[in-house]
Design an enzyme around this catalytic site. Structure first.
Site, PDB file in Angstrom:
ATOM      1  N   GLY A  35       0.874  -1.172   0.000  1.00  0.00           N
ATOM      2  CA  GLY A  35       0.000   0.000   0.000  1.00  0.00           C
ATOM      3  C   GLY A  35       0.902   1.209   0.000  1.00  0.00           C
ATOM      4  O   GLY A  35       1.571   1.478   0.998  1.00  0.00           O
ATOM      5  N   HIS A  36       1.000   1.885  -1.130  1.00  0.00           N
ATOM      6  CA  HIS A  36       1.909   3.026  -1.249  1.00  0.00           C
ATOM      7  C   HIS A  36       1.090   4.301  -1.353  1.00  0.00           C
ATOM      8  O   HIS A  36       0.245   4.432  -2.238  1.00  0.00           O
ATOM      9  CB  HIS A  36       2.819   2.848  -2.465  1.00  0.00           C
ATOM     10  CG  HIS A  36       3.740   1.667  -2.340  1.00  0.00           C
ATOM     11  ND1 HIS A  36       4.675   1.343  -3.272  1.00  0.00           N
ATOM     12  CD2 HIS A  36       3.869   0.758  -1.354  1.00  0.00           C
ATOM     13  CE1 HIS A  36       5.339   0.260  -2.877  1.00  0.00           C
ATOM     14  NE2 HIS A  36       4.860  -0.111  -1.720  1.00  0.00           N
TER      15      HIS A  36
ATOM     16  N   GLN B 275       7.210  -3.661   0.194  1.00  0.00           N
ATOM     17  CA  GLN B 275       7.597  -4.210   1.502  1.00  0.00           C
ATOM     18  C   GLN B 275       8.964  -3.635   1.921  1.00  0.00           C
ATOM     19  O   GLN B 275       9.288  -2.533   1.534  1.00  0.00           O
ATOM     20  CB  GLN B 275       7.624  -5.748   1.476  1.00  0.00           C
ATOM     21  CG  GLN B 275       6.255  -6.405   1.313  1.00  0.00           C
ATOM     22  CD  GLN B 275       5.714  -6.411  -0.092  1.00  0.00           C
ATOM     23  OE1 GLN B 275       6.388  -6.846  -0.999  1.00  0.00           O
ATOM     24  NE2 GLN B 275       4.506  -5.949  -0.277  1.00  0.00           N
TER      25      GLN B 275
END
Ligand code: GDP
Ligand code: IMO
Ligand code: MG
Length: 426
Positions: free
Chosen positions: A40-41, A223
């Site tokens: 989730g960026h 990650q």
């Protein structure tokens, strides 16, 4: 011009999306090399907040070509929703391309992920439930489906059928689940195929040609290195190479293509999911980091665990990735702490060590040895140059560089793109 790699130097959520967006202004191509919708960026541009899961964080620039590399696992349904969301927000996604070699996350992978987490009970990893582990398992077991299967579903029918039947066997015998209907799955594949076909291509070939033409390529990691399947806190990791190795195998370029390898680190530490975390805080200081840093997961909304900066782990991240420099994010979140603590070594079994151990039980037994540093109280969110930072903040950064063994060349003091400044390596 050789490429720049963005690597998470901790347990993820370091601000890779923000830094990729920042550096993408100067790039021609941005390629994601590993993971899938477990990532989730977040990109903040004024009032607009974008949360990306598959799509590279260069997508906000119309001039940037965005590639989903072969090292990724892609959930077609989830990706299509993400693409629709971007288009509804007026973002041009015509520059998006997907590797024909990337693996597919099928609906049964999500079921298997959740079922195997439940079966692990107290040993659960705390995965994102997005089917990541089972999809990479199928890849390693040489029965996974790849993006090119969607180019011609008729031709891929036998492979899809076999993969689904195998998954159904597992679901049935291990988890007492009725399994999925093969025909329905094939229909789903046909729908995905109709929409995704135009985006699928040999992205490694595209990259090779781009590099040959002197284009600037940004490799966006997902990650962080402590979640890497080899170098991370195994088994509390994700299922892929999140570090520098993944940047190569996950895109299909040679090492000559890489010049700058930037590790992204918060000014403190966070982790979502289970597993050892030596500097974790269980007191008011930890809660304060959650509050000031808004530490809730971008993908699952889970509260992130928080702790002081772990320089042993950071030095390890620099070593195993060959990081050339660091981007330090969330320095603003430390404002107001009278004293800051940085872990410089671990005490384990009566011994002091500055090496990161392989064994999870050993890491869990490590007592962090902290160095105290003075804090600052000034609001630094509007600072745009290193020498404008309070002296204590400058000292904090300089000490971190010494301990990590790499220069901090980018400093972020807020979520917005503008709340960043560059600093030449000293
Ligand atoms: P990623 O997964 O590495 O891209 O990071 P996430 O987007 O999951 O989490 C980082 C969060 O911190 C996001 O909500 C960002 O908007 C936010 N953020 C990034 N840099 C800064 C910073 O310097 N200060 C503050 N306060 N927030 C930041
Ligand atoms: P970004 O790219 C933080 C964690 C999960 C879990 C472990 C395995 O946003 O930094 P998985 O679903 O991959 O099998 O979960 O890894 N995890 C992340 N933590 N940021 C991420 O991505 C993560 N992706 C996976 O919480 O502990
Ligand atoms: Mg994230």
């Amino acid at each position: 011009m050789p490429g720049t790699v963005i690597i998470g130097a901790q347990w993820g959520d370091e601000g890779k999306g923000k830094i990729t967006d920042l550096l993408a202004a100067e790039a021609d191509v941005v390629v994601r090399y590993s993971g899938g919708p477990n990532a989730g960026h977040t990109i903040v541009r004024g009032q607009n907040i974008y949360r990306l899961h598959h799509v590279p964080s260069g997508i906000l620039y119309p001039h940037v070509t965005c590639l989903l590399g072969n090292g990724m696992v892609i959930d077609p349904e989830n990706l299509l929703n993400e693409m629709d969301g971007l288009m509804e927000g007026g973002i041009d996604i015509s520059g998006l391309h997907i590797s024909d070699r990337a693996h597919l996350i099928m609906p049964y992978h999500r079921l298997l992920d959740r079922a195997s987490e439940t079966a692990r009970g107290r040993q659960a990893i705390g995965t994102t439930g997005r089917g990541i582990g089972p999809a990479y398992t199928d890849k390693a077991a040489r029965r996974g489906l790849r993006m090119h299967h969607l180019l011609d579903v008729g031709r891929a029918r036998d492979d899809i059928e076999r993969a689904c039947q195998l998954a159904n066997l597992q679901l049935k015998f291990r988890f007492d689940h009725p399994g999925l209907d093969v025909e329905e799955l094939i229909e789903q594949c046909q729908r995905w195929s109709a929409r995704l076909r135009p985006y699928i291509m040999d992205t490694a070939l595209f990259l090779d040609q781009a590099i040959e033409q002197g284009q600037k390529v940004l490799f966006e990691g997902a990650q962080g290195i402590l979640l890497d399947v080899d170098h991370g806190t195994f088994p509390f990791v994700t299922s892929t190479a999140t570090g520098i190795g993944g940047a190569l195998t996950g895109t299909g370029v040679g090492p000559q293509a890489l010049q700058r390898i930037v590790g992204i680190t918060k000014a403190y530490t966070t982790r979502v999911g289970a597993g050892p975390f030596p500097t974790e805080l269980f007191d008011a200081a930890g809660d304060r980091l959650v509050d000031q840093g808004h530490e809730f997961g971008t993908t699952t909304g889970r509260r992130r665990r928080t702790g002081w900066l772990d320089a042993v782990a950071l030095r390890y991240a620099v070593r195993v990735n060959g990081l050339t420099d660091l981007a330090l994010t969330k320095l603003d979140v430390l404002t107001g702490f009278p004293t800051l603590h940085v872990c410089t070594a671990y005490q384990v079994g009566g011994q002091k060590t500055t090496y990161f151990p392989a064994r999870t039980d050993q890491l869990a037994a490590c007592e962090p040895l902290f160095e105290a540093l003075p804090g600052w109280s000034e609001d630094i969110r509007d600072v745009r140059a290193f020498d404008q930072l309070p002296k204590a903040a400058q000292q904090y950064v300089q000490r971190l560089e010494q301990l990590a063994g790499a220069p901090v060349t980018i400093i972020s003091v807020g979520p917005d793109r503008d709340q960043t400044f560059l600093r030449a390596a000293e």
